[in-house]
Design a protein around this motif. Structure first.
Motif, PDB file in Angstrom:
ATOM      1  N   ASP A 293       0.821  -1.210   0.000  1.00 47.91           N
ATOM      2  CA  ASP A 293       0.000   0.000   0.000  1.00 47.91           C
ATOM      3  C   ASP A 293       0.859   1.267   0.000  1.00 47.91           C
ATOM      4  N   LEU A 294       1.940   1.253   0.754  1.00 49.56           N
ATOM      5  CA  LEU A 294       2.836   2.412   0.782  1.00 49.56           C
ATOM      6  C   LEU A 294       3.441   2.641  -0.589  1.00 49.56           C
ATOM      7  N   ARG A 295       3.962   1.593  -1.200  1.00 44.59           N
ATOM      8  CA  ARG A 295       4.571   1.722  -2.530  1.00 44.59           C
ATOM      9  C   ARG A 295       3.537   2.209  -3.543  1.00 44.59           C
ATOM     10  N   THR A 296       2.327   1.669  -3.489  1.00 46.45           N
ATOM     11  CA  THR A 296       1.267   2.081  -4.408  1.00 46.45           C
ATOM     12  C   THR A 296       0.904   3.550  -4.197  1.00 46.45           C
ATOM     13  N   ALA A 297       0.767   3.955  -2.937  1.00 45.83           N
ATOM     14  CA  ALA A 297       0.415   5.350  -2.643  1.00 45.83           C
ATOM     15  C   ALA A 297       1.485   6.303  -3.152  1.00 45.83           C
ATOM     16  N   LEU A 298       2.746   5.969  -2.934  1.00 47.78           N
ATOM     17  CA  LEU A 298       3.825   6.843  -3.399  1.00 47.78           C
ATOM     18  C   LEU A 298       3.872   6.901  -4.919  1.00 47.78           C
ATOM     19  N   ASP A 299       3.694   5.753  -5.580  1.00 51.23           N
ATOM     20  CA  ASP A 299       3.693   5.734  -7.040  1.00 51.23           C
ATOM     21  C   ASP A 299       2.514   6.520  -7.607  1.00 51.23           C
ATOM     22  N   GLU A 300       1.329   6.373  -6.992  1.00 54.78           N
ATOM     23  CA  GLU A 300       0.149   7.108  -7.465  1.00 54.78           C
ATOM     24  C   GLU A 300       0.320   8.609  -7.256  1.00 54.78           C
ATOM     25  N   ARG A 301       0.914   8.980  -6.131  1.00 58.15           N
ATOM     26  CA  ARG A 301       1.146  10.407  -5.859  1.00 58.15           C
ATOM     27  C   ARG A 301       2.081  11.009  -6.906  1.00 58.15           C
ATOM     28  N   GLU A 302       3.146  10.281  -7.213  1.00 58.66           N
ATOM     29  CA  GLU A 302       4.097  10.750  -8.217  1.00 58.66           C
ATOM     30  C   GLU A 302       3.450  10.807  -9.600  1.00 58.66           C
ATOM     31  N   ALA A 303       2.665   9.799  -9.940  1.00 51.15           N
ATOM     32  CA  ALA A 303       1.996   9.777 -11.242  1.00 51.15           C
ATOM     33  C   ALA A 303       0.981  10.915 -11.360  1.00 51.15           C
ATOM     34  N   ALA A 304       0.274  11.222 -10.279  1.00 49.66           N
ATOM     35  CA  ALA A 304      -0.695  12.322 -10.307  1.00 49.66           C
ATOM     36  C   ALA A 304       0.012  13.655 -10.522  1.00 49.66           C
ATOM     37  N   LEU A 305       1.152  13.829  -9.889  1.00 44.46           N
ATOM     38  CA  LEU A 305       1.902  15.074 -10.076  1.00 44.46           C
ATOM     39  C   LEU A 305       2.440  15.176 -11.498  1.00 44.46           C
ATOM     40  N   ILE A 306       2.880  14.064 -12.044  1.00 45.12           N
ATOM     41  CA  ILE A 306       3.362  14.078 -13.431  1.00 45.12           C
ATOM     42  C   ILE A 306       2.213  14.416 -14.382  1.00 45.12           C
ATOM     43  N   ARG A 307       1.036  13.825 -14.154  1.00 40.22           N
ATOM     44  CA  ARG A 307      -0.129  14.143 -14.996  1.00 40.22           C
ATOM     45  C   ARG A 307      -0.485  15.625 -14.882  1.00 40.22           C
ATOM     46  N   GLN A 308      -0.395  16.139 -13.652  1.00 40.21           N
ATOM     47  CA  GLN A 308      -0.702  17.549 -13.446  1.00 40.21           C
ATOM     48  C   GLN A 308       0.310  18.420 -14.183  1.00 40.21           C
ATOM     49  N   MET A 309       1.577  18.022 -14.146  1.00 38.31           N
ATOM     50  CA  MET A 309       2.610  18.802 -14.829  1.00 38.31           C
ATOM     51  C   MET A 309       2.453  18.764 -16.333  1.00 38.31           C
ATOM     52  N   GLU A 310       1.901  17.685 -16.860  1.00 41.52           N
ATOM     53  CA  GLU A 310       1.775  17.561 -18.304  1.00 41.52           C
ATOM     54  C   GLU A 310       0.660  18.432 -18.873  1.00 41.52           C
ATOM     55  N   SER A 311      -0.220  18.951 -18.006  1.00 39.28           N
ATOM     56  CA  SER A 311      -1.232  19.889 -18.481  1.00 39.28           C
ATOM     57  C   SER A 311      -0.552  21.245 -18.680  1.00 39.28           C
ATOM     58  N   PRO A 312      -1.065  22.082 -19.586  1.00 39.02           N
ATOM     59  CA  PRO A 312      -0.432  23.392 -19.833  1.00 39.02           C
ATOM     60  C   PRO A 312      -0.335  24.243 -18.561  1.00 39.02           C
ATOM     61  N   ARG A 313      -1.382  24.249 -17.753  1.00 47.16           N
ATOM     62  CA  ARG A 313      -1.374  25.062 -16.539  1.00 47.16           C
ATOM     63  C   ARG A 313      -0.353  24.518 -15.538  1.00 47.16           C
ATOM     64  N   GLY A 314      -0.287  23.205 -15.404  1.00 46.63           N
ATOM     65  CA  GLY A 314       0.663  22.589 -14.488  1.00 46.63           C
ATOM     66  C   GLY A 314       2.091  22.822 -14.914  1.00 46.63           C
ATOM     67  N   LEU A 315       2.336  22.738 -16.217  1.00 44.76           N
ATOM     68  CA  LEU A 315       3.685  22.968 -16.732  1.00 44.76           C
ATOM     69  C   LEU A 315       4.093  24.422 -16.495  1.00 44.76           C
ATOM     70  N   GLN A 316       3.150  25.344 -16.698  1.00 48.03           N
ATOM     71  CA  GLN A 316       3.429  26.768 -16.475  1.00 48.03           C
ATOM     72  C   GLN A 316       3.764  27.029 -15.004  1.00 48.03           C
ATOM     73  N   SER A 317       3.010  26.412 -14.078  1.00 54.88           N
ATOM     74  CA  SER A 317       3.294  26.633 -12.649  1.00 54.88           C
ATOM     75  C   SER A 317       4.620  25.984 -12.257  1.00 54.88           C
ATOM     76  N   ALA A 318       4.950  24.841 -12.860  1.00 54.64           N
ATOM     77  CA  ALA A 318       6.229  24.194 -12.572  1.00 54.64           C
ATOM     78  C   ALA A 318       7.386  25.057 -13.051  1.00 54.64           C
ATOM     79  N   LEU A 319       7.242  25.635 -14.240  1.00 53.63           N
ATOM     80  CA  LEU A 319       8.280  26.520 -14.752  1.00 53.63           C
ATOM     81  C   LEU A 319       8.414  27.762 -13.874  1.00 53.63           C
ATOM     82  N   GLN A 320       7.295  28.282 -13.407  1.00 52.89           N
ATOM     83  CA  GLN A 320       7.314  29.454 -12.533  1.00 52.89           C
ATOM     84  C   GLN A 320       8.041  29.129 -11.221  1.00 52.89           C
ATOM     85  N   ARG A 321       7.737  27.966 -10.627  1.00 54.30           N
ATOM     86  CA  ARG A 321       8.414  27.553  -9.397  1.00 54.30           C
ATOM     87  C   ARG A 321       9.908  27.376  -9.632  1.00 54.30           C
TER      88      ARG A 321
END
Length: 184
Positions: free
Chosen positions: A146-174
């Motif tokens: 469960d821990l490994r799954t939760a960490l992998d899902e968290r990372e995958a969700a952040l990657i999906r968020q970054m792949e959106s134009p708004r997420g990529l823009q906020s990542a570049l800003q940070r």
């Protein structure tokens, strides 16, 4: 030229072949993206891992205590079965014990009922503790999965968020903000 000639002997693109530079750039991009995501999530992940480690430590301590208890209960069960086997050897097997017949409760086998009950109770206690140990081990394995799954899902969700134009823009800003802080 065949397809096997286009690829190296291991089936991978080789330097100088068409598409090699694009594959190299994609690999570098994926690596940088993963490193960036792990940098962003490092503090949150550290808290999750610390909490899981504390729970895991408690569970491992309980498992260690149960192992000691299982050994003691197993030894007691074997000892009681041997004592009962001294009186009625045909009623005790390697993995089973049978109660004495009514005719075996008197005469030279008097008291066999008491030895049978002690052996049966010791065997029952051993089985209960052994099953509890197996349950705790399964909980530990499930917790790890469960821990490994939760960490992998968290990372995958952040990657999906970054792949959106708004997420990529906020990542570049940070990224710009963090590099400007480093320079100052």
């Amino acid at each position: 030229m065949s397809n096997s000639d286009d690829l190296g002997s291991s089936g991978e693109l080789m330097p100088g072949q068409p598409g090699f530079d694009e594959m190299l750039a994609q690999g570098n991009y994926d690596f940088a993206k993963t490193r960036f995501v792990r940098t962003l999530t490092g503090d949150g992940v550290a808290r999750i891992v610390e909490h899981a480690a504390a729970r895991r430590g408690k569970l491992r301590a309980e498992i260690d205590n149960l192992r000691v208890l299982v050994r003691a209960r197993h030894e007691a069960a074997v000892e009681h079965a041997r004592a009962y086997g001294q009186i009625l050897p045909h009623r005790v097997g390697k993995t089973w014990i049978q109660p004495p017949a009514h005719t075996e409760k008197m005469g030279a086998s008097y008291g066999s009922e008491r030895f049978y009950k002690l052996a049966a109770r010791a065997a029952k206690e051993y089985v209960e503790i052994r099953d509890l140990l197996a349950k705790r081990r399964d909980q530990l394995i499930t917790m790890e999965v469960d821990l490994r799954t939760a960490l992998d899902e968290r990372e995958a969700a952040l990657i999906r968020q970054m792949e959106s134009p708004r997420g990529l823009q906020s990542a570049l800003q940070r990224d710009r903000c963090s590099t400007s802080r480093i320079r100052n």
